[in-house]
Design a protein around this motif. Structure first.
Motif, PDB file in Angstrom:
ATOM      1  N   ASP A  37       1.665  10.253   2.980  1.00 35.36           N
ATOM      2  CA  ASP A  37       0.241  10.053   3.596  1.00 35.36           C
ATOM      3  C   ASP A  37      -0.941  10.767   3.027  1.00 35.36           C
ATOM      4  O   ASP A  37      -1.994   9.982   2.883  1.00 35.36           O
ATOM      5  N   ILE A  38      -0.733  11.774   2.290  1.00 35.44           N
ATOM      6  CA  ILE A  38      -1.814  12.158   1.308  1.00 35.44           C
ATOM      7  C   ILE A  38      -2.069  11.174   0.301  1.00 35.44           C
ATOM      8  O   ILE A  38      -3.129  10.751   0.073  1.00 35.44           O
ATOM      9  N   ILE A  39      -1.173  10.528  -0.364  1.00 35.91           N
ATOM     10  CA  ILE A  39      -1.335   9.585  -1.339  1.00 35.91           C
ATOM     11  C   ILE A  39      -2.315   8.437  -0.699  1.00 35.91           C
ATOM     12  O   ILE A  39      -3.308   7.669  -1.452  1.00 35.91           O
ATOM     13  N   ARG A  40      -1.832   7.977   0.599  1.00 38.28           N
ATOM     14  CA  ARG A  40      -2.683   7.015   1.174  1.00 38.28           C
ATOM     15  C   ARG A  40      -4.157   7.098   1.583  1.00 38.28           C
ATOM     16  O   ARG A  40      -4.993   6.522   1.558  1.00 38.28           O
ATOM     17  N   GLN A  41      -4.350   8.699   1.952  1.00 35.16           N
ATOM     18  CA  GLN A  41      -5.496   9.028   2.074  1.00 35.16           C
ATOM     19  C   GLN A  41      -6.403   9.157   0.962  1.00 35.16           C
ATOM     20  O   GLN A  41      -7.558   8.803   0.738  1.00 35.16           O
ATOM     21  N   LEU A  42      -5.907   9.673  -0.276  1.00 40.71           N
ATOM     22  CA  LEU A  42      -6.653   9.834  -1.442  1.00 40.71           C
ATOM     23  C   LEU A  42      -7.030   8.538  -1.960  1.00 40.71           C
ATOM     24  O   LEU A  42      -7.985   8.143  -2.551  1.00 40.71           O
ATOM     25  N   PHE A  43      -5.938   7.247  -1.476  1.00 39.31           N
ATOM     26  CA  PHE A  43      -6.475   5.911  -2.049  1.00 39.31           C
ATOM     27  C   PHE A  43      -7.532   5.492  -1.173  1.00 39.31           C
ATOM     28  O   PHE A  43      -8.573   4.774  -1.694  1.00 39.31           O
ATOM     29  N   HIS A  44      -7.243   5.525   0.245  1.00 41.19           N
ATOM     30  CA  HIS A  44      -8.534   5.515   0.845  1.00 41.19           C
ATOM     31  C   HIS A  44      -9.772   5.596   0.561  1.00 41.19           C
ATOM     32  O   HIS A  44     -10.816   5.041   0.804  1.00 41.19           O
ATOM     33  N   GLN A  58      -5.809  -2.450  -8.519  1.00 43.85           N
ATOM     34  CA  GLN A  58      -5.546  -3.693  -7.366  1.00 43.85           C
ATOM     35  C   GLN A  58      -6.502  -2.905  -6.211  1.00 43.85           C
ATOM     36  O   GLN A  58      -6.717  -1.708  -5.871  1.00 43.85           O
ATOM     37  N   THR A  59      -6.859  -3.851  -5.188  1.00 44.71           N
ATOM     38  CA  THR A  59      -7.591  -3.283  -4.158  1.00 44.71           C
ATOM     39  C   THR A  59      -6.748  -2.923  -2.811  1.00 44.71           C
ATOM     40  O   THR A  59      -7.406  -2.335  -2.190  1.00 44.71           O
ATOM     41  N   SER A  60      -5.671  -3.182  -2.869  1.00 44.34           N
ATOM     42  CA  SER A  60      -4.740  -2.856  -1.980  1.00 44.34           C
ATOM     43  C   SER A  60      -3.343  -2.514  -2.487  1.00 44.34           C
ATOM     44  O   SER A  60      -3.084  -2.919  -3.779  1.00 44.34           O
ATOM     45  N   PHE A  61      -2.341  -2.371  -1.577  1.00 47.37           N
ATOM     46  CA  PHE A  61      -0.866  -2.096  -2.041  1.00 47.37           C
ATOM     47  C   PHE A  61       0.034  -2.233  -0.886  1.00 47.37           C
ATOM     48  O   PHE A  61      -0.560  -2.016   0.242  1.00 47.37           O
ATOM     49  N   ASP A  62       1.174  -2.551  -1.318  1.00 45.68           N
ATOM     50  CA  ASP A  62       2.374  -2.858  -0.185  1.00 45.68           C
ATOM     51  C   ASP A  62       2.653  -1.340   0.224  1.00 45.68           C
ATOM     52  O   ASP A  62       3.103  -0.619  -0.437  1.00 45.68           O
ATOM     53  N   VAL A  63       2.279  -0.879   1.658  1.00 40.44           N
ATOM     54  CA  VAL A  63       2.551   0.269   2.092  1.00 40.44           C
ATOM     55  C   VAL A  63       4.248   0.583   2.061  1.00 40.44           C
ATOM     56  O   VAL A  63       4.561   1.657   1.821  1.00 40.44           O
ATOM     57  N   ASP A  64       4.904  -0.559   2.423  1.00 39.31           N
ATOM     58  CA  ASP A  64       6.429  -0.504   2.741  1.00 39.31           C
ATOM     59  C   ASP A  64       7.002  -0.184   1.135  1.00 39.31           C
ATOM     60  O   ASP A  64       8.053   0.304   0.965  1.00 39.31           O
ATOM     61  N   GLY A  65       6.514  -0.770   0.017  1.00 39.85           N
ATOM     62  CA  GLY A  65       6.791  -0.658  -1.351  1.00 39.85           C
ATOM     63  C   GLY A  65       5.935   0.484  -2.039  1.00 39.85           C
ATOM     64  O   GLY A  65       5.919   0.450  -3.423  1.00 39.85           O
TER      65      GLY A  65
END
Length: 88
Positions: A37-44, A58-65
């Motif tokens: 969750d922290i990694i996703r927020q820092l990326f966002h 990359q402008t996005s990444f595979d959340v499942d991976g």
């Protein structure tokens, strides 16, 4: 508004060099779900960037991976680290 706390700083410190999210999760004291969750927020909020296998942004990444995705701190992330350094 996203607030940077000690857990976010811990993750940022581990991303000065390119690392896979899985490595960061293992090295942190945080649960897997919290670290992701922290990694996703820092990326966002653009404190870190996602890189592909060729080390291109990359402008996005595979959340499942996410555990196999490479990340690195951005200039904004470095600035946040410098502002949160403990005073001596």
């Amino acid at each position: 508004m996203f607030e940077i706390g000690p857990d976010e700083i811990q993750i940022l410190e581990k991303l000065i060099h390119v690392e896979k999210a899985g490595t960061i999760i293992e090295e942190s004291n945080l649960s897997t779900k919290v670290a992701i969750d922290i990694i996703r927020q820092l990326f966002h909020y653009r404190y870190i960037k996602s890189l592909n296998r060729n080390m291109q942004t990359q402008t996005s990444f595979d959340v499942d991976g996410i555990k196999n995705t490479y990340f690195q701190i951005t200039a904004k992330g470095f600035q946040e680290l410098n502002e949160n350094k403990p005073t001596k």
